[in-house]
Write an enzyme that holds these catalytic residues in place. Structure first.
Site, mmCIF file in Angstrom:
data_model
loop_
_atom_site.group_PDB
_atom_site.id
_atom_site.type_symbol
_atom_site.label_atom_id
_atom_site.label_comp_id
_atom_site.label_asym_id
_atom_site.label_seq_id
_atom_site.Cartn_x
_atom_site.Cartn_y
_atom_site.Cartn_z
ATOM 1 C CD GLU A 1 -45.652 32.318 74.348
ATOM 2 O OE1 GLU A 1 -46.067 32.392 75.648
ATOM 3 O OE2 GLU A 1 -46.371 31.794 73.340
ATOM 4 C CG ASP B 1 -42.512 28.741 69.543
ATOM 5 O OD1 ASP B 1 -41.966 27.760 70.077
ATOM 6 O OD2 ASP B 1 -43.564 29.130 68.761
ATOM 7 C CB ALA C 1 -51.806 28.233 63.975
ATOM 8 C CB THR D 1 -46.346 20.457 79.605
ATOM 9 O OG1 THR D 1 -45.470 19.768 78.589
ATOM 10 C CG2 THR D 1 -47.202 19.403 80.107
ATOM 11 C CD GLU E 1 -51.037 18.464 61.128
ATOM 12 O OE1 GLU E 1 -50.193 19.377 60.577
ATOM 13 O OE2 GLU E 1 -51.252 17.341 60.295
ATOM 14 C CE LYS F 1 -44.492 27.363 66.036
ATOM 15 N NZ LYS F 1 -45.477 28.525 65.687
HETATM 16 N N1 LIG Z 1 -51.103 28.679 72.790
HETATM 17 C C1 LIG Z 1 -51.339 28.208 71.645
HETATM 18 O O1 LIG Z 1 -52.028 28.806 70.604
HETATM 19 C C2 LIG Z 1 -50.307 27.307 71.043
HETATM 20 C C3 LIG Z 1 -50.710 26.621 69.851
HETATM 21 C C4 LIG Z 1 -49.884 25.408 69.338
HETATM 22 C C5 LIG Z 1 -49.055 24.842 70.260
HETATM 23 N N2 LIG Z 1 -48.993 25.346 71.411
HETATM 24 C C6 LIG Z 1 -47.997 24.666 72.276
HETATM 25 O O2 LIG Z 1 -48.640 23.916 73.367
HETATM 26 C C7 LIG Z 1 -48.269 23.772 74.632
HETATM 27 C C8 LIG Z 1 -49.100 24.472 75.626
HETATM 28 O O3 LIG Z 1 -49.324 25.947 75.352
HETATM 29 P P1 LIG Z 1 -50.138 26.686 76.095
HETATM 30 O O4 LIG Z 1 -50.484 28.037 75.649
HETATM 31 O O5 LIG Z 1 -51.674 26.064 77.029
HETATM 32 O O6 LIG Z 1 -49.316 27.143 77.497
HETATM 33 P P2 LIG Z 1 -49.815 27.289 78.924
HETATM 34 O O7 LIG Z 1 -50.899 28.089 79.193
HETATM 35 O O8 LIG Z 1 -48.347 27.922 79.621
HETATM 36 O O9 LIG Z 1 -49.931 25.894 79.695
HETATM 37 C C9 LIG Z 1 -49.182 25.003 80.050
HETATM 38 C C10 LIG Z 1 -49.548 23.989 80.921
HETATM 39 O O10 LIG Z 1 -48.476 22.833 81.058
HETATM 40 C C11 LIG Z 1 -48.560 22.604 82.751
HETATM 41 N N3 LIG Z 1 -47.289 21.908 83.003
HETATM 42 C C12 LIG Z 1 -46.172 22.527 82.868
HETATM 43 N N4 LIG Z 1 -45.250 21.485 83.218
HETATM 44 C C13 LIG Z 1 -45.932 20.312 83.701
HETATM 45 C C14 LIG Z 1 -45.408 19.077 83.954
HETATM 46 N N5 LIG Z 1 -44.360 18.728 84.359
HETATM 47 N N6 LIG Z 1 -46.691 18.321 84.092
HETATM 48 C C15 LIG Z 1 -47.877 18.630 83.969
HETATM 49 N N7 LIG Z 1 -48.178 19.865 83.527
HETATM 50 C C16 LIG Z 1 -47.334 20.481 83.053
HETATM 51 C C17 LIG Z 1 -48.849 24.122 83.163
HETATM 52 O O11 LIG Z 1 -49.095 23.960 84.661
HETATM 53 P P3 LIG Z 1 -49.387 25.275 85.459
HETATM 54 O O12 LIG Z 1 -50.728 25.677 85.064
HETATM 55 O O13 LIG Z 1 -49.618 24.629 86.692
HETATM 56 O O14 LIG Z 1 -48.514 26.067 85.149
HETATM 57 C C18 LIG Z 1 -49.910 24.820 82.388
HETATM 58 O O15 LIG Z 1 -51.075 24.162 82.893
HETATM 59 C C19 LIG Z 1 -46.775 24.759 74.479
HETATM 60 O O16 LIG Z 1 -45.710 23.577 74.485
HETATM 61 C C20 LIG Z 1 -47.132 25.760 73.380
HETATM 62 O O17 LIG Z 1 -45.763 25.926 72.871
HETATM 63 C C21 LIG Z 1 -49.508 26.346 71.917
#
Ligand SMILES: NC(=O)c1ccc[n+]([C@@H]2O[C@H](COP(=O)([O-])OP(=O)(O)OC[C@H]3O[C@@H](n4cnc5c(N)ncnc54)[C@H](OP(=O)(O)O)[C@@H]3O)[C@@H](O)[C@H]2O)c1
Length: 342
Positions: free
Chosen positions: A200, A211, A144, A93, A139, A215
């Site tokens: 974003e 962000d 990334a 999340t 990790e 990190k």
């Molecule tokens: N995207 C990347 O390449 C990347 C790389 C490394 C790290 N990250 C980190 O990984 C995390 C997820 O990234 P993402 O891109 O997948 O974000 P995202 O697409 O916004 O997904 C976040 C998910 O978390 C869910 N969520 C929010 N609050 C919640 C709760 N209380 N209980 C259960 N589920 C909950 C959301 O639900 P809904 O679907 O209902 O909104 C959504 O499914 C972030 O913290 C981000 O910084 C991302």
């Protein structure tokens, strides 16, 4: 034996993890998948067909509350799972509110894996409690998916001492600076990054530097430095506090930065250097912002959305240790066959 997993978050990362798990056959067994609206819980493991259904449901923008339990019901069911068995909780999340639950999972003997940075950047005491058991892995929060934390841990565990870490930790900001170097106005480069899906939904999220600051703090804390987020100096690449400014209005204000950014890039060039948006952890403190780097530096060679981390340590002083790679996992080219056995 299959690893039992409870997955919080079914967005980009959560779904990618579930798809990867499906491709591995039965090595991972999802007991629960939750999003912000609800979840699906099955103590004997969600069957692969149902998991695929959940993923396509989410891809259509639906909430799991509509196909499974409400969020409160799902959490209650997950708490029962924590008491009954052992496995791994994954926090994919972007929520600040998961720390209490993660501590509970660790207390019950579960492992915890984070993609979410926020649990690690709250008060130092939370960080200390989360990492104390040695069963937390994070990790994916920095670099990334490059093996940065594992390498740092290995250096520290084998008696090395870290003098300085410098890194390009945002593929998005790396891409922007690269475009400015190529002569594109900064505000236009931001529009281009948005169109390519590199930012974003609101680009202020990337340009604020917050962000990257998270990190940098995670790297500093991994070294044992008891810093708080407010102690990380941040130079944003946008006007301060864009708040709820509509995107178009925000993009227009960025034009005011075009000339200044160009000048800074040129100034660095005149000194035989390049401008990079870096995270730095050093004896002088932890900071994030635009910094000039020498042409020969591996940080200068970074192109587009690449992530690069340079570790200066007692063992790697004159020739620092460099970890670099794409700012996100890439699919192997067609015909690529690995030589490793798993
Ligand atoms: N995207 C990347 O390449 C990347 C790389 C490394 C790290 N990250 C980190 O990984 C995390 C997820 O990234 P993402 O891109 O997948 O974000 P995202 O697409 O916004 O997904 C976040 C998910 O978390 C869910 N969520 C929010 N609050 C919640 C709760 N209380 N209980 C259960 N589920 C909950 C959301 O639900 P809904 O679907 O209902 O909104 C959504 O499914 C972030 O913290 C981000 O910084 C991302």
């Amino acid at each position: 034996m299959a690893i039992p997993v409870v997955l919080f978050g079914c967005g980009t990362v959560g779904r990618a993890l579930a798809r990867e798990a499906l491709s591995l056959g039965d090595e991972i067994r999802f007991l629960a998948v939750l999003d912000s609206s609800g979840g699906v819980v099955d103590p004997s493991g969600i069957p692969a067909g149902r998991l695929r259904e959940i993923l396509s449901f989410k891809e259509k923008g639906e909430g799991l509350g509509a196909t499974g339990l409400t969020w409160e019901e799902a959490l209650e069911a997950v708490c029962a799972l924590l008491r009954e068995g052992r496995g791994v909780v994954v926090d994919a999340t972007a929520s600040e509110g998961t720390v209490g639950f993660l501590l509970e999972a660790l207390e019950q003997g579960w492992g915890v894996v984070l993609a979410n940075k926020r649990p690690l950047v709250g008060p130092w005491e939370d960080y200390r409690r989360l990492t104390a058991s040695g069963r937390l892995r994070y990790e994916a929060t920095v670099g990334a998916g490059l093996p940065v934390i594992a390498v740092l841990r290995s250096l520290l565990a084998t008696g090395d001492a870290v003098y300085r870490i410098r890194g390009i930790l945002s593929g998005t900001l790396g891409f922007l600076l690269h475009r400015v170097e190529e002569g594109i106005p900064f505000s236009q480069a931001v529009r281009e990054a948005m169109a390519r899906g590199y930012t974003e939904p609101h680009p202020a999220e990337d340009l604020s530097g917050k962000d990257v600051a998270r990190k940098a703090l995670i790297l500093a804390r991994t070294l044992g430095l008891p810093l708080e987020l407010r102690e990380v100096a941040v130079e944003p690449l946008c006007p301060p506090d864009p708040g709820e400014m509509p995107i178009e209005e925000f993009l227009k204000t960025l034009r005011l930065m075009d000339a200044g950014m160009r000048r800074r890039v040129e100034l660095a060039g005149k000194k035989g250097k390049v401008l990079r948006y870096l995270a730095e952890v050093s004896p002088e403190g932890t900071r994030v912002g635009l910094m000039q780097v020498e042409w020969e530096s591996p940080l200068a060679r970074a192109r587009g959305p690449e992530n690069v981390v340079v570790l200066e340590t007692r063992r790697f002083r004159e020739w620092p240790l460099v970890i670099s790679g794409p700012g996100g996992p890439r699919a192997p080219p067609p015909g690529f066959s690995p030589i490793s056995s798993n």
